[in-house]
Design a protein around this motif. Structure first.
Motif, PDB file in Angstrom:
ATOM      1  N   GLU A 127       0.956  -1.206   0.128  1.00 33.07           N
ATOM      2  CA  GLU A 127      -0.090   0.053  -0.096  1.00 33.07           C
ATOM      3  C   GLU A 127       1.043   1.354  -0.147  1.00 33.07           C
ATOM      4  N   ALA A 128       1.896   1.353   0.684  1.00 34.95           N
ATOM      5  CA  ALA A 128       2.774   2.294   1.065  1.00 34.95           C
ATOM      6  C   ALA A 128       3.377   2.838  -0.191  1.00 34.95           C
ATOM      7  N   ALA A 129       3.877   1.635  -1.356  1.00 33.35           N
ATOM      8  CA  ALA A 129       4.562   1.817  -2.295  1.00 33.35           C
ATOM      9  C   ALA A 129       3.739   2.889  -3.303  1.00 33.35           C
ATOM     10  N   SER A 130       2.325   2.537  -3.167  1.00 31.34           N
ATOM     11  CA  SER A 130       1.634   3.251  -4.215  1.00 31.34           C
ATOM     12  C   SER A 130       1.222   4.887  -4.190  1.00 31.34           C
ATOM     13  N   VAL A 131       1.734   5.306  -3.029  1.00 24.03           N
ATOM     14  CA  VAL A 131       1.275   6.483  -3.005  1.00 24.03           C
ATOM     15  C   VAL A 131       1.789   8.054  -3.325  1.00 24.03           C
ATOM     16  N   VAL A 132       3.201   7.795  -3.311  1.00 29.43           N
ATOM     17  CA  VAL A 132       3.958   9.122  -3.468  1.00 29.43           C
ATOM     18  C   VAL A 132       3.786   9.920  -4.793  1.00 29.43           C
ATOM     19  N   VAL A 133       4.121   8.928  -6.294  1.00 26.11           N
ATOM     20  CA  VAL A 133       4.093   9.838  -7.280  1.00 26.11           C
ATOM     21  C   VAL A 133       2.685  10.515  -7.732  1.00 26.11           C
ATOM     22  N   CYS A 134       1.815   9.844  -7.395  1.00 30.72           N
ATOM     23  CA  CYS A 134       0.319  10.470  -7.550  1.00 30.72           C
ATOM     24  C   CYS A 134       0.154  11.611  -6.889  1.00 30.72           C
ATOM     25  N   TYR A 135       0.605  11.476  -5.413  1.00 31.23           N
ATOM     26  CA  TYR A 135       0.559  12.614  -4.410  1.00 31.23           C
ATOM     27  C   TYR A 135       1.284  14.157  -5.028  1.00 31.23           C
ATOM     28  N   SER A 197     -15.304   9.229 -13.985  1.00 32.15           N
ATOM     29  CA  SER A 197     -14.927   8.073 -14.150  1.00 32.15           C
ATOM     30  C   SER A 197     -15.753   7.236 -14.735  1.00 32.15           C
ATOM     31  N   SER A 198     -15.343   5.677 -14.779  1.00 27.04           N
ATOM     32  CA  SER A 198     -16.537   4.858 -15.087  1.00 27.04           C
ATOM     33  C   SER A 198     -17.435   4.774 -13.963  1.00 27.04           C
ATOM     34  N   PRO A 199     -18.696   4.490 -13.973  1.00 27.86           N
ATOM     35  CA  PRO A 199     -19.578   4.420 -13.254  1.00 27.86           C
ATOM     36  C   PRO A 199     -19.304   3.401 -12.131  1.00 27.86           C
ATOM     37  N   ARG A 200     -18.415   2.095 -12.198  1.00 30.79           N
ATOM     38  CA  ARG A 200     -18.271   1.574 -11.104  1.00 30.79           C
ATOM     39  C   ARG A 200     -17.180   2.026  -9.981  1.00 30.79           C
ATOM     40  N   HIS A 201     -16.546   3.291 -10.449  1.00 33.58           N
ATOM     41  CA  HIS A 201     -15.793   3.862  -9.378  1.00 33.58           C
ATOM     42  C   HIS A 201     -16.179   5.034  -8.648  1.00 33.58           C
ATOM     43  N   HIS A 202     -17.708   5.091  -9.251  1.00 38.84           N
ATOM     44  CA  HIS A 202     -18.541   6.458  -8.578  1.00 38.84           C
ATOM     45  C   HIS A 202     -18.435   6.363  -6.969  1.00 38.84           C
ATOM     46  N   ARG A 203     -18.816   5.396  -6.591  1.00 40.87           N
ATOM     47  CA  ARG A 203     -18.865   5.250  -5.032  1.00 40.87           C
ATOM     48  C   ARG A 203     -17.349   5.634  -4.105  1.00 40.87           C
ATOM     49  N   HIS A 204     -16.603   5.043  -4.997  1.00 41.03           N
ATOM     50  CA  HIS A 204     -15.099   5.344  -4.251  1.00 41.03           C
ATOM     51  C   HIS A 204     -14.720   6.908  -4.362  1.00 41.03           C
ATOM     52  N   LEU A 316      -6.258   4.538  -4.155  1.00 41.33           N
ATOM     53  CA  LEU A 316      -6.874   3.411  -4.635  1.00 41.33           C
ATOM     54  C   LEU A 316      -6.353   2.146  -4.172  1.00 41.33           C
ATOM     55  N   PRO A 317      -7.196   1.070  -4.340  1.00 44.28           N
ATOM     56  CA  PRO A 317      -6.923  -0.192  -3.970  1.00 44.28           C
ATOM     57  C   PRO A 317      -5.532  -0.410  -4.827  1.00 44.28           C
ATOM     58  N   VAL A 318      -4.679  -1.441  -4.303  1.00 40.23           N
ATOM     59  CA  VAL A 318      -3.439  -1.784  -4.850  1.00 40.23           C
ATOM     60  C   VAL A 318      -3.721  -3.264  -5.257  1.00 40.23           C
ATOM     61  N   LYS A 319      -3.200  -3.569  -6.506  1.00 36.80           N
ATOM     62  CA  LYS A 319      -3.371  -4.963  -7.207  1.00 36.80           C
ATOM     63  C   LYS A 319      -1.716  -5.377  -7.345  1.00 36.80           C
ATOM     64  N   VAL A 320      -1.670  -6.320  -6.394  1.00 39.50           N
ATOM     65  CA  VAL A 320      -0.295  -6.835  -6.100  1.00 39.50           C
ATOM     66  C   VAL A 320       0.042  -7.925  -7.203  1.00 39.50           C
ATOM     67  N   ARG A 337       0.967  -1.161 -18.849  1.00 42.96           N
ATOM     68  CA  ARG A 337       0.713  -0.690 -20.482  1.00 42.96           C
ATOM     69  C   ARG A 337      -0.581  -0.897 -20.946  1.00 42.96           C
ATOM     70  N   ASN A 338      -1.047  -2.040 -20.596  1.00 42.61           N
ATOM     71  CA  ASN A 338      -2.691  -2.331 -21.211  1.00 42.61           C
ATOM     72  C   ASN A 338      -3.374  -1.432 -20.683  1.00 42.61           C
ATOM     73  N   GLY A 339      -3.202  -0.773 -19.625  1.00 46.84           N
ATOM     74  CA  GLY A 339      -4.191   0.197 -19.078  1.00 46.84           C
ATOM     75  C   GLY A 339      -5.116  -0.321 -17.828  1.00 46.84           C
ATOM     76  N   VAL A 340      -5.040   0.052 -16.698  1.00 46.47           N
ATOM     77  CA  VAL A 340      -5.431  -0.188 -15.412  1.00 46.47           C
ATOM     78  C   VAL A 340      -6.828   0.658 -15.108  1.00 46.47           C
ATOM     79  N   SER A 341      -7.663   0.134 -14.440  1.00 53.57           N
ATOM     80  CA  SER A 341      -8.946   0.881 -14.152  1.00 53.57           C
ATOM     81  C   SER A 341      -9.067   0.881 -12.491  1.00 53.57           C
ATOM     82  N   GLY A 342      -8.666   2.181 -11.987  1.00 58.40           N
ATOM     83  CA  GLY A 342      -9.154   2.254 -10.304  1.00 58.40           C
ATOM     84  C   GLY A 342      -8.069   1.458  -9.769  1.00 58.40           C
ATOM     85  N   GLU A 343      -6.984   1.308  -9.883  1.00 53.45           N
ATOM     86  CA  GLU A 343      -6.235   0.409  -9.067  1.00 53.45           C
ATOM     87  C   GLU A 343      -4.654   0.818  -9.316  1.00 53.45           C
TER      88      GLU A 343
END
Ligand SMILES: NC(=O)c1ccc[n+]([C@@H]2O[C@H](COP(=O)([O-])OP(=O)(O)OC[C@H]3O[C@@H](n4cnc5c(N)ncnc54)[C@H](OP(=O)(O)O)[C@@H]3O)[C@@H](O)[C@H]2O)c1
Length: 349
Positions: A127-135, A197-204, A316-320, A337-343
Motif C-alpha cells: 500500500e505504502a509503495a503506491s502513494v507518492v508519485v500521484c500525491y 470516471s467509469s460508473p463502477r468507481h463512483h462510490r469510491h 486507490l486499492p492496490v493490485k499486487v 501498459r495495457n491500462g488499469v482501471s481504478g487500481e
C-alpha cells in the motif's frame, strides 16, 4: 551507524524497448551516502505509466542501462550523518528517481531525506509503495496548475483562492484520486468537486475520496451533466485533467463558466499538449515541476503528517502482482501498459 554488506538485485533495461534483465551488484553502504541521504531496502514498488513510457520510448532517459522506478516502500537500511528523521529499520515510503542509484526497480536505492516519509503502521509495504508519485503530481497540479495554496504546506492557506468549483477528469486514475483528496483538503468545505470516471468507481470517488459527485466519463451529455451539478448550473471554475482526457473530449471546455477562472490544468502525459479554446488558460504540470512550488522541500513531511492524522487516505486499492523479481516486474509493466482501471499495480521485492 549501520552499514550493509548485502547484494543488490537490479531490474534494468539495457536499451530502449528491451525486456528487463536482473543484474546483481553489492548494495550501497553508509560510506556511499551523502550526509542527507537515506538508503532504503525496498519491499514493494508501484509501477507507474512513466516507467513503461521511458522504457518503450526512451523519452528523458539520460543513459542506458536504465533502472526505472519512482515509487516504492521499504525499510531504512542506512542513513547519512545529517539525517535526523529516520533510523535504520524504520518503515518508509519515498519518491525515488530513475537511475542506477535511485531508481526503485532494485532491492536497495538511495534517496534524499526530504523525499522520504514514515510508513503508516497499519499499512502494508504494498500500500505504502503506491502513494507518492500521484500525491506529488496532483499537488503540483493544484499549486502550479490552479494556483491553490494547500494549508498543509508551510506558509500556505485556503483564504485567497477564487476557485469554488472544480472538475477532475479521470477521478479513478492514481493522479485523479490524489487530486480529489488534495482539493478537498485545500478548498473551503462548501467547494464543489466533481470528477469523471467509469460508473463502477463512483462510490469510491464520492464516499471515500470526497468528491461532491462523480460523473460518467462516457456520458453523451457530459458537459450538461457537469453543469447541472454545479450550484447555479453555470459550470466549474477550473478543470484538473489527470489523464489527458481533454484530448478526446470535444467541447469539454464548455464546462468552464465564462465568469470564472477558466483554468485548465493538464498533466503531462508524454503525448502532445491538449489544445484549448482561446478563452481558456491552460497550464501543464508534471511531478518534476515540484521544485518550482513554495514549500517543495516539505511535501513528504506534509504527507507523513496527513497520513498520521488520517487526513489523506490510500488513493486507490492496490493490485499486487503474483510472485517476485523479474517476472513480477514484467507482469506489472504489462498490466500498466495495457491500462488499469481504478487500481495501482504493485510488485513485491
Ligand atoms: N508528467 C508527470 O509527472 C506525470 C506523473 C504521473 C502521471 N502522469 C501521467 O498522468 C496520466 C495518469 O497517470 P496515472 O498513473 O494516474 O494513471 P492510471 O491510474 O493508470 O489511469 C487509469 C485511469 O484512467 C482513467 N481514464 C482513462 N481515460 C479516461 C478518460 N477519457 N476520462 C476519464 N478517465 C479516464 C480510467 O478510468 P476508468 O477506469 O474509471 O474508466 C482509469 O481508472 C498518465 O498519462 C501518466 O503518464 C504524468
Amino acid at each position: 551507524m549501520a552499514t550493509t554488506a548485502a547484494t543488490n538485485t537490479r531490474y534494468l533495461v539495457r536499451s530502449q524497448g528491451s525486456p528487463l534483465t536482473a543484474s546483481t551488484n553489492p548494495a550501497p553502504t553508509t560510506a556511499d551516502l551523502k550526509p542527507t541521504e537515506v538508503l532504503v531496502r525496498l519491499r514493494a514498488v508501484a509501477v507507474n505509466p512513466a516507467d513503461y513510457k521511458m522504457i518503450d520510448s526512451g523519452h528523458r532517459v539520460q543513459s542506458w542501462p536504465l533502472v526505472a522506478g519512482l515509487d516504492g516502500a521499504g525499510e531504512v537500511a542506512a542513513v547519512g550523518e545529517q539525517v535526523s528523521r529516520f533510523r535504520v529499520g524504520d518503515g518508509v515510503l519515498a519518491a525515488f528517481a530513475t537511475g542506477e542509484r535511485s531508481g526503485s526497480f532494485q532491492d536497495f536505492a538511495v534517496v534524499e531525506e526530504r523525499m522520504v516519509a514514515k510508513k503508516p503502521e497499519l499499512w502494508s509495504f504494498e500500500e505504502a509503495a503506491s502513494v507518492v508519485v500521484c500525491y506529488i503530481t496532483a499537488l503540483v497540479g493544484l499549486v502550479k496548475g490552479l494556483g491553490l495554496r494547500p494549508p498543509f504546506l508551510p506558509s500556505q492557506d485556503t483564504t485567497s483562492s477564487p476557485i469554488k468549483s472544480v472538475l477532475v477528469l479521470g477521478g479513478s486514475s492514481a493522479v485523479g484520486a490524489a487530486a480529489i483528496q488534495l482539493l478537498r483538503l485545500s478548498l473551503p468545505p462548501e467547494a464543489t468537486i466533481l470528477a469523471t470516471s467509469s460508473p463502477r468507481h463512483h462510490r469510491h470517488l464520492e464516499e471515500y475520496l470526497g468528491a461532491s459527485k462523480a460523473v460518467d466519463r462516457s456520458s453523451k451529455s457530459l458537459v450538461q451533466d457537469v453543469q447541472q451539478l454545479t450550484p447555479d448550473g453555470h459550470g466549474v471554475d477550473a478543470i484538473v485533467d489527470a489523464v489527458g482526457a481533454g484530448a478526446g473530449s470535444d467541447g469539454i471546455f464548455d464546462v468552464l463558466r465564462t465568469d470564472g477562472l477558466q483554468r485548465y490544468a493538464q498533466v503531462w502525459t508524454g503525448d502532445e499538449e491538449v489544445s484549448v479554446l482561446s478563452r481558456v488558460d491552460s497550464v501543464l504540470f508534471r511531478s518534476r515541476d515540484l521544485p518550482s512550488i513554495d514549500g517543495h522541500e516539505e511535501v513528504l513531511r506534509a504527507l507523513e503528517k496527513l497520513l498520521e492524522e488520517g487526513k489523506y487516505k490510500l488513493p486507490l486499492p492496490v493490485k499486487v502482482v503474483d510472485g517476485r523479481g523479474l517476472a513480477a516486474f514484467e507482469s506489472g509493466l504489462g498490466l500498466v501498459r495495457n491500462g488499469v482501471s481504478g487500481e495501482k499495480v504493485v510488485v513485491r521485492l
